[in-house]
Design a protein around this motif. Structure first.
Motif, PDB file in Angstrom:
ATOM      1  N   THR A  93       0.850  -1.187   0.000  1.00 26.22           N
ATOM      2  CA  THR A  93       0.000   0.000   0.000  1.00 26.22           C
ATOM      3  C   THR A  93       0.887   1.238   0.000  1.00 26.22           C
ATOM      4  O   THR A  93       1.735   1.388   0.888  1.00 26.22           O
ATOM      5  N   PRO A  94       0.721   2.136  -0.973  1.00 28.01           N
ATOM      6  CA  PRO A  94       1.642   3.270  -1.103  1.00 28.01           C
ATOM      7  C   PRO A  94       1.715   4.188   0.113  1.00 28.01           C
ATOM      8  O   PRO A  94       2.743   4.782   0.379  1.00 28.01           O
ATOM      9  N   GLN A  95       0.614   4.318   0.860  1.00 31.27           N
ATOM     10  CA  GLN A  95       0.595   5.296   1.943  1.00 31.27           C
ATOM     11  C   GLN A  95       0.362   4.678   3.319  1.00 31.27           C
ATOM     12  O   GLN A  95       0.071   5.401   4.275  1.00 31.27           O
ATOM     13  N   ALA A  96       0.507   3.340   3.442  1.00 34.67           N
ATOM     14  CA  ALA A  96       0.209   2.709   4.729  1.00 34.67           C
ATOM     15  C   ALA A  96       1.215   1.611   5.026  1.00 34.67           C
ATOM     16  O   ALA A  96       1.528   0.790   4.164  1.00 34.67           O
ATOM     17  N   ALA A  97       1.716   1.615   6.256  1.00 32.00           N
ATOM     18  CA  ALA A  97       2.678   0.605   6.690  1.00 32.00           C
ATOM     19  C   ALA A  97       1.958  -0.655   7.127  1.00 32.00           C
ATOM     20  O   ALA A  97       0.885  -0.604   7.721  1.00 32.00           O
ATOM     21  N   ALA A  98       2.570  -1.805   6.831  1.00 30.80           N
ATOM     22  CA  ALA A  98       2.032  -3.089   7.261  1.00 30.80           C
ATOM     23  C   ALA A  98       2.833  -3.605   8.450  1.00 30.80           C
ATOM     24  O   ALA A  98       4.003  -3.259   8.635  1.00 30.80           O
ATOM     25  N   LEU A  99       2.189  -4.432   9.254  1.00 29.62           N
ATOM     26  CA  LEU A  99       2.901  -5.125  10.321  1.00 29.62           C
ATOM     27  C   LEU A  99       3.462  -6.419   9.754  1.00 29.62           C
ATOM     28  O   LEU A  99       3.008  -6.922   8.741  1.00 29.62           O
ATOM     29  N   SER A 100       4.458  -6.970  10.425  1.00 29.30           N
ATOM     30  CA  SER A 100       5.047  -8.221   9.973  1.00 29.30           C
ATOM     31  C   SER A 100       5.683  -8.919  11.139  1.00 29.30           C
ATOM     32  O   SER A 100       5.394  -8.623  12.296  1.00 29.30           O
ATOM     33  N   SER A 101       6.583  -9.868  10.854  1.00 29.11           N
ATOM     34  CA  SER A 101       7.213 -10.662  11.904  1.00 29.11           C
ATOM     35  C   SER A 101       8.209  -9.826  12.693  1.00 29.11           C
ATOM     36  O   SER A 101       8.449  -8.666  12.394  1.00 29.11           O
ATOM     37  N   GLU A 102       8.824 -10.449  13.694  1.00 28.63           N
ATOM     38  CA  GLU A 102       9.750  -9.749  14.569  1.00 28.63           C
ATOM     39  C   GLU A 102      11.163 -10.237  14.327  1.00 28.63           C
ATOM     40  O   GLU A 102      11.601 -11.239  14.870  1.00 28.63           O
ATOM     41  N   PRO A 103      11.896  -9.557  13.454  1.00 25.06           N
ATOM     42  CA  PRO A 103      13.238 -10.003  13.137  1.00 25.06           C
ATOM     43  C   PRO A 103      14.218  -9.791  14.273  1.00 25.06           C
ATOM     44  O   PRO A 103      13.950  -9.082  15.222  1.00 25.06           O
ATOM     45  N   ALA A 104      15.358 -10.443  14.157  1.00 23.95           N
ATOM     46  CA  ALA A 104      16.367 -10.357  15.211  1.00 23.95           C
ATOM     47  C   ALA A 104      17.750 -10.551  14.624  1.00 23.95           C
ATOM     48  O   ALA A 104      17.929 -11.156  13.587  1.00 23.95           O
ATOM     49  N   GLY A 105      18.788 -10.081  15.319  1.00 25.66           N
ATOM     50  CA  GLY A 105      20.161 -10.269  14.863  1.00 25.66           C
ATOM     51  C   GLY A 105      21.095  -9.301  15.539  1.00 25.66           C
ATOM     52  O   GLY A 105      20.659  -8.367  16.189  1.00 25.66           O
ATOM     53  N   ARG A 106      22.427  -9.518  15.377  1.00 25.95           N
ATOM     54  CA  ARG A 106      23.370  -8.645  16.056  1.00 25.95           C
ATOM     55  C   ARG A 106      24.544  -8.279  15.154  1.00 25.95           C
ATOM     56  O   ARG A 106      24.354  -7.947  14.001  1.00 25.95           O
ATOM     57  N   ASP A 107      25.748  -8.378  15.694  1.00 28.08           N
ATOM     58  CA  ASP A 107      26.903  -7.758  15.060  1.00 28.08           C
ATOM     59  C   ASP A 107      27.791  -8.725  14.302  1.00 28.08           C
ATOM     60  O   ASP A 107      27.895  -9.890  14.641  1.00 28.08           O
ATOM     61  N   THR A 108      28.475  -8.171  13.286  1.00 24.10           N
ATOM     62  CA  THR A 108      29.350  -8.936  12.415  1.00 24.10           C
ATOM     63  C   THR A 108      30.437  -8.011  11.888  1.00 24.10           C
ATOM     64  O   THR A 108      30.526  -6.853  12.264  1.00 24.10           O
ATOM     65  N   ALA A 109      31.248  -8.538  10.953  1.00 18.43           N
ATOM     66  CA  ALA A 109      32.235  -7.709  10.260  1.00 18.43           C
ATOM     67  C   ALA A 109      32.253  -8.129   8.800  1.00 18.43           C
ATOM     68  O   ALA A 109      32.463  -9.300   8.484  1.00 18.43           O
ATOM     69  N   TYR A 110      32.020  -7.165   7.902  1.00 18.22           N
ATOM     70  CA  TYR A 110      32.034  -7.422   6.460  1.00 18.22           C
ATOM     71  C   TYR A 110      33.278  -6.802   5.848  1.00 18.22           C
ATOM     72  O   TYR A 110      33.724  -5.721   6.261  1.00 18.22           O
ATOM     73  N   ALA A 111      33.833  -7.461   4.827  1.00 20.23           N
ATOM     74  CA  ALA A 111      34.982  -6.918   4.103  1.00 20.23           C
ATOM     75  C   ALA A 111      34.969  -7.466   2.684  1.00 20.23           C
ATOM     76  O   ALA A 111      34.289  -8.448   2.380  1.00 20.23           O
ATOM     77  N   ALA A 112      35.747  -6.838   1.815  1.00 20.02           N
ATOM     78  CA  ALA A 112      35.833  -7.286   0.430  1.00 20.02           C
ATOM     79  C   ALA A 112      37.193  -6.914  -0.134  1.00 20.02           C
ATOM     80  O   ALA A 112      37.818  -5.931   0.291  1.00 20.02           O
ATOM     81  N   VAL A 113      37.641  -7.708  -1.116  1.00 19.48           N
ATOM     82  CA  VAL A 113      38.941  -7.484  -1.760  1.00 19.48           C
ATOM     83  C   VAL A 113      38.802  -7.733  -3.256  1.00 19.48           C
ATOM     84  O   VAL A 113      38.182  -8.716  -3.680  1.00 19.48           O
ATOM     85  N   VAL A 114      39.383  -6.848  -4.063  1.00 27.10           N
ATOM     86  CA  VAL A 114      39.533  -7.051  -5.499  1.00 27.10           C
ATOM     87  C   VAL A 114      40.998  -6.818  -5.834  1.00 27.10           C
ATOM     88  O   VAL A 114      41.606  -5.858  -5.357  1.00 27.10           O
ATOM     89  N   ASP A 115      41.596  -7.708  -6.651  1.00 29.93           N
ATOM     90  CA  ASP A 115      43.008  -7.535  -6.971  1.00 29.93           C
ATOM     91  C   ASP A 115      43.198  -7.138  -8.431  1.00 29.93           C
ATOM     92  O   ASP A 115      42.230  -6.965  -9.189  1.00 29.93           O
TER      93      ASP A 115
END
Length: 524
Positions: free
Chosen positions: A323-345
């Motif tokens: 719906t363009p002008q109305a928010a929907a409810l949904s499930s209750e997500p969960a999660g915490r911390d990490t570390a992301y990295a990337a390399v191109v040679d």
């Protein structure tokens, strides 16, 4: 004012800590390739970002080797132990989030280093670990983020861990020299003996001895029988680009579902940073989370209908339900911390990878004399026997880790990812739409204001946390549409630490690292 991206003609490294990025650069200068450098970055992060990641955790890797012409995945996540089952927690509502009884999955990190290095590396594992060993033995200037993490989560540390990470009973100040001699010795053993030193030798023996005396459940056979594996990615096409993610037990398909939904909207009529932009992304993500929470687990224990979830016709149905002008409810997500990295040679090899202990400092338990903080990823298992992610022996848990890679005309164009558990598919969607639809470079994309939808730990309320840099008028529109908006500080760490590399038509590599962390982009 947002700084410009780092731009290299041949190489690029991004990570959430400048010393880890420097470790990768040193390996490239020594003649290593992107895979050697990625292992060096990963190992260094486990030393200089110990509250986020380390040898006691898991990792997922997306790889591209020049000349091979395909994206591959290494699943470096661990299974629960042979003796770990719901009876271990009889009478309890949930698995404890901290302590040795939350450390019930075998760490997959060391195995993943060995696998990536063996498959594609040019140098030895010992060479790739040299920078990390140096940081652990000689010390490094403690980062502001580690200080903040120590203040926030220090109470969850066992006495043995607190003696290392809260010396004298207090979080060390940013900039002090921080050493980890026990961890240095463990890394030296790993460098000398390879992965078997970790899973079948002295390291595993000491971890299991500690767990046995402290009331944990993992045993030597759990470590000896651990094996990560190479597999194929999940993928979707989006407006001329191929988007790749790790398959389940990773939540990566959630981001693909979201992009399939967004494909049905015309972004030329949606202003970046507008109410319409944030509302659309939040609603598309909610729909993807709903399906993710219904099916995601170890695919060895349940059928996961990926073909149906990633079907374009299904995405059209989901898109039509927004719906363009109305928010929907949904499930209750969960999660915490990490570390992301990337390399191109310089050869065009590319690695997008992410690793974690789950919560800050993981289980909070330091494994004997090893210097290894054990992850608490297994605490996310359910004790409900009817739940798809219910705890069973030798099972991999629902995993939030999800590195991303996008190819254009058959070659890597974007590598990106973020810290933040539940925020990962959300921030990835923000990054990719900003780079593809609004022409942002990686630094602009990661620095721009963000949101994270979900609940705060301990509070079931579903909030849309929005950085206050989002204009007040837009925040008011979101609230009027039914989003429970909570203002977050500018560049708030709750938004995660995102990083990205873009490779343009000239072959130049542009890198962006998050101003919310201590990272650096290094390229030449």
């Amino acid at each position: 004012m947002t700084r410009g991206p780092a731009i290299g003609t041949q190489t690029m490294i991004v990570s959430p800590h400048h010393l880890a990025s420097a470790a990768g650069a040193r390996i490239l200068e020594r003649g290593g390739n992107a895979f050697d450098a990625a292992v060096a970055v990963s190992a260094a992060l486990g030393v200089v970002y110990p509250h986020m990641t380390g040898l006691g955790g898991d990792a997922f890797w997306l790889t591209w080797r020049a000349g091979e012409g395909r994206v591959r995945v290494y699943n470096g996540s661990g299974r629960s132990g042979y003796a770990v089952n719901r009876d271990c927690y009889a009478g309890e509502a949930a698995i404890p989030r901290r302590g040795v009884r939350s450390a019930i999955t075998v760490p997959g990190m060391a195995d993943s280093w060995s696998a990536v290095q063996r498959e594609y590396g040019r140098l030895s594992l010992a060479e790739a670990l040299e920078p990390a060993i140096g940081y652990a033995s000689g010390g490094f200037p403690l980062s502001p983020d580690q200080h903040a993490g120590s203040v926030f989560a220090g109470a969850a540390l066992t006495p043995e861990a607190a003696a290392v990470y809260l010396p004298g009973g207090a979080a060390p100040a940013p900039g002090v020299r921080f050493k980890q001699p026990q961890l240095a010795k463990t890394l030296q053993l790993l460098a000398a003996g390879g992965r078997d030193a970790f899973y079948k030798g002295e390291i595993a023996e000491e971890i299991c001895r500690y767990l046995q005396t402290a009331g944990g459940y993992l045993i030597r056979d759990d470590f000896a029988d651990h094996q990560g594996f190479w597999t194929e990615p999940v993928m979707t096409e989006y407006r001329g680009h191929s988007i790749y993610q790790a398959p389940p037990n990773s939540q990566g398909f959630t981001a693909l579902m979201t992009m399939n939904i967004l494909e049905h909207f015309d972004f030329t009529g949606i202003g970046h940073g507008s109410f319409e932009y944030y509302h659309l992304l939040a609603e598309a993500l909610k729909l993807s989370f709903r399906d993710r929470d219904r099916v995601l687990t170890d695919p060895d224990f349940a059928d996961i209908p990926l073909a149906g979830l990633l079907d374009k016709a299904y995405a059209a149905q989901l898109a039509a339900s927004i719906t363009p002008q109305a928010a929907a409810l949904s499930s209750e997500p969960a999660g915490r911390d990490t570390a992301y990295a990337a390399v191109v040679d310089a050869e065009g090899n590319a690695v997008s990878f992410i690793q974690s202990l789950y919560f800050e400092f993981g289980s909070g338990a330091l494994a004997g004399e090893t210097g290894i903080l054990l992850q608490n990823r297994g605490s996310f298992f359910s004790l409900d026997p009817g739940h798809v992610n219910t705890l069973e022996p030798r099972k991999r848990p629902f995993h939030t880790l999800m590195p991303a890679m996008v190819c254009r005309e058959g070659k890597p164009a974007y590598l990106y990812g973020t810290q933040g558990g539940e925020g990962q598919p959300q921030t990835q969607t923000l990054l990719l739409t900003r780079m593809l639809h609004y022409g942002m470079n990686p630094q602009e994309a990661v620095a721009a204001p963000r949101f994270v939808w979900g609940r705060t730990w301990g509070d079931p309320t579903q909030e849309l946390k929005v950085e206050r840099r989002v204009p007040a008028e837009v925040r008011a529109q979101l609230a009027a549409a039914g989003h429970l908006v909570r203002e977050a500080a500018a560049y708030d760490g709750i938004m995660g630490h995102a990083h990205a590399i873009a490779i343009d038509a000239h072959g130049f590599r542009s890198g962006g690292t998050d101003p919310r962390c201590d990272g650096a982009a290094i390229g030449w």
